[in-house]
Design an enzyme around this catalytic site. Structure first.
Site, short mmCIF file in Angstrom:
data_model
loop_
_atom_site.label_atom_id
_atom_site.label_comp_id
_atom_site.label_asym_id
_atom_site.label_seq_id
_atom_site.Cartn_x
_atom_site.Cartn_y
_atom_site.Cartn_z
N HIS A 125 0.87 -1.18 0.00
CA HIS A 125 0.00 0.00 0.00
C HIS A 125 0.91 1.23 0.00
O HIS A 125 2.00 1.18 0.58
CB HIS A 125 -0.82 0.14 1.28
CG HIS A 125 -1.66 -1.02 1.70
ND1 HIS A 125 -1.17 -2.13 2.31
CD2 HIS A 125 -3.00 -1.20 1.63
CE1 HIS A 125 -2.15 -2.96 2.61
NE2 HIS A 125 -3.28 -2.42 2.21
N ASP A 175 2.39 1.98 3.39
CA ASP A 175 3.42 1.07 3.93
C ASP A 175 4.81 1.55 3.59
O ASP A 175 5.77 1.22 4.28
CB ASP A 175 3.33 -0.34 3.31
CG ASP A 175 1.96 -0.93 3.34
OD1 ASP A 175 1.19 -0.59 4.24
OD2 ASP A 175 1.66 -1.76 2.44
C1 XLS Z 1 -7.17 -6.52 5.54
C2 XLS Z 1 -6.83 -6.81 4.14
C3 XLS Z 1 -5.74 -5.94 3.55
C4 XLS Z 1 -5.77 -6.04 2.06
C5 XLS Z 1 -5.08 -4.95 1.35
O1 XLS Z 1 -7.85 -7.28 6.20
O2 XLS Z 1 -6.51 -8.15 4.04
O3 XLS Z 1 -4.50 -6.30 4.08
O4 XLS Z 1 -5.24 -7.26 1.64
O5 XLS Z 1 -5.57 -3.70 1.66
#
Ligand code: XLS
Ligand code: NI
Ligand code: NI
Length: 433
Positions: free
Chosen positions: A99, A102
């Site tokens: 993301h 991140d």
């Molecule tokens: C959260 C989600 C997130 C997605 C990406 O529960 O799994 O990590 O994979 O935003």
């Protein structure tokens, strides 16, 4: 090189008899399974957020991890990238996912956040070039910052919709620039806490408009990858709109986007929705919207998304069985959307968690391939439905109630129940594990 992993060497396949913790027992990247090397079946990716951005907090306590790259500077972001790429190389994972939040520090303004992201994207591009590691997918974090607390696309405030749309554009640009193979949308805040303050009709229309813009932009920019939605029924929002695969399909149909968007299916989210992982995978396959998977495992008692590393081989065999039945991944892959337990403090914990997960996936894949090759399960399934392959069976689906009743009377139709043979099939599956 940083010294974070303290000389842990690249993990190699040593076979099931190996006693080395830092070795694969089942994941043998070039071993051919059903005509394809294992690495091309599994297409492993590491998730940046859990491994490098998560501080180890839980609702009752804060940070437990002490990482030298924690901080808000661009230097810290670059050090994080250095360590991340070292981990990808030690593990031999061909892909990663991230993301925006991140990988870059949040700026004081939208423009500054975007500039930070662009600078890190350039840094990634160099590293990807040097290592051959690729991007499975990029995505926007539209859930952590407080501005998104009432939703992103579905926010009651149009300014938040605008901020979210602009953020998605920057993340699609980043994904495109890095040659990403998919772009993911997970709507953690798209839903509601109480209907008392929520206009569900408007929120659905806003979500539909946003998705249409994403698809339009994909075509405008010439992005060849897939747009993926990741369903989840709740957490962090009390009731999330993208509840499960079937619900999202209904939404896509409503907005005419069912041929444009596929699913990124996560094990833990399937469990939270009251399904099995294989149910969600099979549903997506049947609806023609299977895309990719977020691999992890959920605690069956907790009621929230525990994002543990996968280790349950029998479950994974059934999951990869559905993946193989879907024809395998095209742009998708196996992303470890999994985090360490907060007591797992050491650098080596990060490596061993992935090694175990990759091995469990490889075992599951091998078992799934053997089940499919032997064909006994499919033969039993086909036999159960054989009546539908007869001329009479086929005709039934395109006639009318009057004619059917006349035929039931004429033939004196009197169905005899037949065993579903569940235990026999369960015993059969266990033979492949
Ligand atoms: C959260 C989600 C997130 C997605 C990406 O529960 O799994 O990590 O994979 O935003
Ligand atoms: Ni999740
Ligand atoms: Ni996920």
């Amino acid at each position: 090189m940083t010294d974070f992993f303290k000389g842990i060497p690249a993990i190699k396949y040593e076979g099931p008899a190996s006693d080395n913790d830092f070795a694969f027992r089942h994941y043998n990247p070039d071993e051919v399974v059903m005509g394809k090397p294992m690495k091309d079946h599994l297409r492993f990716a590491a998730a940046y957020w859990h491994s490098f951005a998560w501080p180890g907090g839980d609702p009752f306590g804060g940070q437990t991890f002490d990482r030298p790259w924690f901080g808000d500077s661009m230097d810290a972001a670059r050090m994080k990238a250095d360590v991340a790429f070292e981990m990808f190389q030690i593990l031999g994972v061909p892909y990663f996912c991230f993301h925006d939040a991140d990988v870059r520090p949040e700026g004081a303004t939208f423009a500054e956040s975007t500039a930070n992201l662009e600078a890190i994207v350039d840094y990634f591009a160099e590293k990807m070039d040097q290592t051959g590691i690729k991007l499975l997918w990029g995505t926007a974090n539209l859930f952590s910052h407080k501005r998104f607390m009432s939703g992103a696309a579905t926010n009651p405030d149009p300014d938040v919709f605008a901020y979210s749309a602009a953020t998605i554009k920057t993340c699609m640009d980043a994904t495109m620039k890095l040659g990403g193979e998919n772009y993911v949308l997970w709507g953690g805040r798209e839903g509601y806490e109480t209907l008392l303050n929520t206009d569900m009709g408007r929120e659905r229309q806003q979500a539909g408009a946003m998705l249409q813009m994403v698809v339009d932009y994909k075509h405008k920019m010439g992005f060849k990858g897939a747009i993926l939605i990741e369903p989840k029924p709740q957490e962090p929002t009390k009731h999330q709109y993208d509840y499960d695969v079937a619900t999202v399909y209904g939404f896509l149909k409503d907005f005419g986007l069912e041929d444009e968007v596929q699913m990124n299916i996560e094990q833990g989210h399937a469990i939270l929705a009251g399904h099995s992982f294989e149910h969600e995978l099979a549903m997506a396959r049947e609806l023609g919207i299977f895309g990719s998977i977020d691999m992890n495992r959920n605690d069956y008692q907790s009621g929230w998304d525990t994002d543990q590393f996968p280790n349950n081989v029998p479950e994974m065999a059934l999951a990869y069985y559905e993946v193989l039945r879907a024809g395998g991944f095209t742009t998708g892959g196996t992303n470890f959307d999994a985090k360490l337990r907060r007591q797992s403090l050491d650098a080596e914990d990060l490596i061993l968690a992935h090694v175990g997960g990759m091995d469990a996936c490889a075992s599951g894949l091998k078992a799934a391939a053997a089940m499919l090759r032997d064909g006994k399960l499919e033969a039993a399934r086909n036999d159960r439905y054989a009546g539908w392959d007869t001329a009479d069976g086929k005709a039934l689906l395109s006639t009318d109630l009057d004619s059917i009743m006349a035929k039931v009377l004429a033939d004196n139709t009197n169905p005899e129940p037949r065993s579903g043979r569940q235990e026999r099939l369960e015993n059969l599956v266990n033979r492949y594990l």
